[in-house]
Design a protein around this motif. Structure first.
Motif: not given
Length: 436
Positions: A53, A55-56, A158-159, A162, A165, A168, A245, A247
């Motif tokens: 992911s 995002t992760l 964040v977790i 993710s 959906n 964040v 984002t 990240t």
């Protein structure tokens, strides 16, 4: 049947002393290979899908940013600013410094363990030296560490985002008001407990006060901690404004921390950066292992309609959705006694989110509440990570801190239940920025 077997295996392996990530993984593997409806190749598929992911990717960057700021000495500057701001004016000044410092450091790290360890290593010895009881210092440090998962950036948000959906950015903003409420309630309990114990320490003693006028001392302290105030603005502003984002915001946080440490404070060198990167890699590996194995666990729960089973049993108690949510929160609180908060969220986020939709709760309001209650397990024995960190620093047995920390955790649990009935306290800030 399979759900029951899964939980029996998991808690049995935990009781045998197996590390939580491997207990999650092994119990899931046994069920997958025993259940004829499960296909073995789902192991590799779900294992890698859980961590595949973008995002992760924010997680290692936020962890690294926190390690860099600690290595550059920003933690001490944050504490100094909080000390000048509130430390000298109140009966339990250092307790307020502890809580305010956790709020400020939360805007840089996003990791509750990094927050608690960094604050505790400096403030618990200072509080003991000033005359506070060790169990009081540990209780405040542990519970204030939970604020790090609410004030953005937050690794747990964040977790959760993710896995469900959800935005964040909206989860980040949704945690701001609860974070401030947590801090205010902790300060109130700190005052009441401190007054009951006869504390009257109106002047803190971290490193002494200068002879400069107060306004000048405050300005110098603010300048030293200014990076801690700028970084969260960059992170949240970038995400909310659509420029980055989560990240990419994590990368910006690392860049800001490096620039501050190398050029502004001039306290970072290659050796410190390498050590910070090494510690970040170890912590990231632990988090990602839990995420990967927990994804298997969560998938088994979903395939066996765990959410329908849980909701059906809750509905036997009451048809009122608030009572049903209260029961879910109490279940999470109980799970927090024996499970790490990260594992709880990853294993149960997806099925609990489905229940939230069925009950008709706003997903951001519901998600923030789930994260808040899951956090409390980090302060409760026997697996309370933040409580164990504090006791280790204070060099006291866990049993000595349980009684004191229960007052603070109890107050936090009441806040969670209160916010369950006042969704606007969580959704108000996101609604100002996003079209909701």
């Amino acid at each position: 049947m399979m759900i029951t077997a899964l939980f029996v295996l998991f808690f049995g392996l935990l009781a045998l002393g197996m590390p939580i990530a491997f207990a999650i993984g092994l119990s899931s593997l046994i069920i997958i290979f025993v259940d004829p409806t499960m296909i073995p190749y789902v192991v590799t598929s779900k294992f890698f899908a859980g961590i595949d992911s973008f995002t992760l990717l924010a997680i290692p960057f936020f962890i690294f940013a926190g390690e860099i700021t600690t290595a550059s000495g920003l933690t001490a500057r944050i504490i100094r600013f909080a000390d000048v701001l509130v430390g000298r004016f109140f009966r339990v000044g250092l307790a307020y410094v502890n809580i305010l410092s956790s709020m400020l450091f939360a805007g840089v790290s996003g990791s509750i363990t990094a927050d608690s360890a960094a604050m505790g290593s400096l403030l618990i010895p200072s509080m003991k030296k000033a005359g506070y009881d060790a169990d009081y210092a540990v209780a405040i440090t542990a519970t204030s560490g939970t604020i790090g998962a609410l004030i953005p950036p937050s690794i747990l948000m964040v977790i959760y985002g993710s896995l469900t959906n959800l935005s964040v950015g909206q989860l980040f903003l949704g945690g701001i008001v609860p974070g401030f409420i947590f801090a205010a309630v902790l300060m109130l309990v700190a005052y009441l407990v401190g007054r009951a114990r006869g504390y009257d320490f109106r002047v803190s003693d971290i490193d002494g006060h200068s002879d400069d006028p107060y306004w000048k001392e405050l300005l110098v302290a603010f300048r030293g901690a200014s990076i801690a105030l700028i970084i969260p603005l960059i992170i949240v502003g970038g995400i909310v404004g659509g420029f980055a984002t989560p990240t990419e915001a994590g990368v910006l946080a690392v860049a800001c921390a490096l620039i501050a440490g190398v050029f502004f404070y001039r306290t970072l060198n290659w050796s410190k950066i390498y050590e910070a990167a090494y510690r970040s890699a170890l912590l990231t590996a632990v988090v990602m292992a839990i995420i990967a194995f927990s994804t298997l666990f969560s998938d088994i729960l979903t395939r066996n309609d765990f959410q329908d089973w849980l909701l059906g049993n809750i509905q036997l108690v009451s048809e009122n959705r608030y009572i049903q949510l209260t029961l879910i929160l109490l279940l999470l609180f109980i799970l927090g006694l024996v499970l790490d908060v990260t594992a709880i969220l990853i294993m149960f986020a997806a099925p609990l989110a489905a229940i939230g939709v069925t009950l008709g709760f706003d997903p951001i309001h519901y998600g923030v509440i789930i994260v808040m209650v899951s956090l409390l397990g980090a302060c409760t024995p026997p697996v309370g990570t933040l409580l164990l960190i504090g006791c280790s620093i204070a060099q006291i047995p866990l049993s000595r801190a349980i009684g004191t920390v229960s007052w603070f955790v109890g107050a936090q649990l009441l806040v969670c239940i209160f916010l369950m009935f006042v969704p606007e306290a969580i959704t108000w800030v996101p609604s100002l920025v996003f079209n909701r």
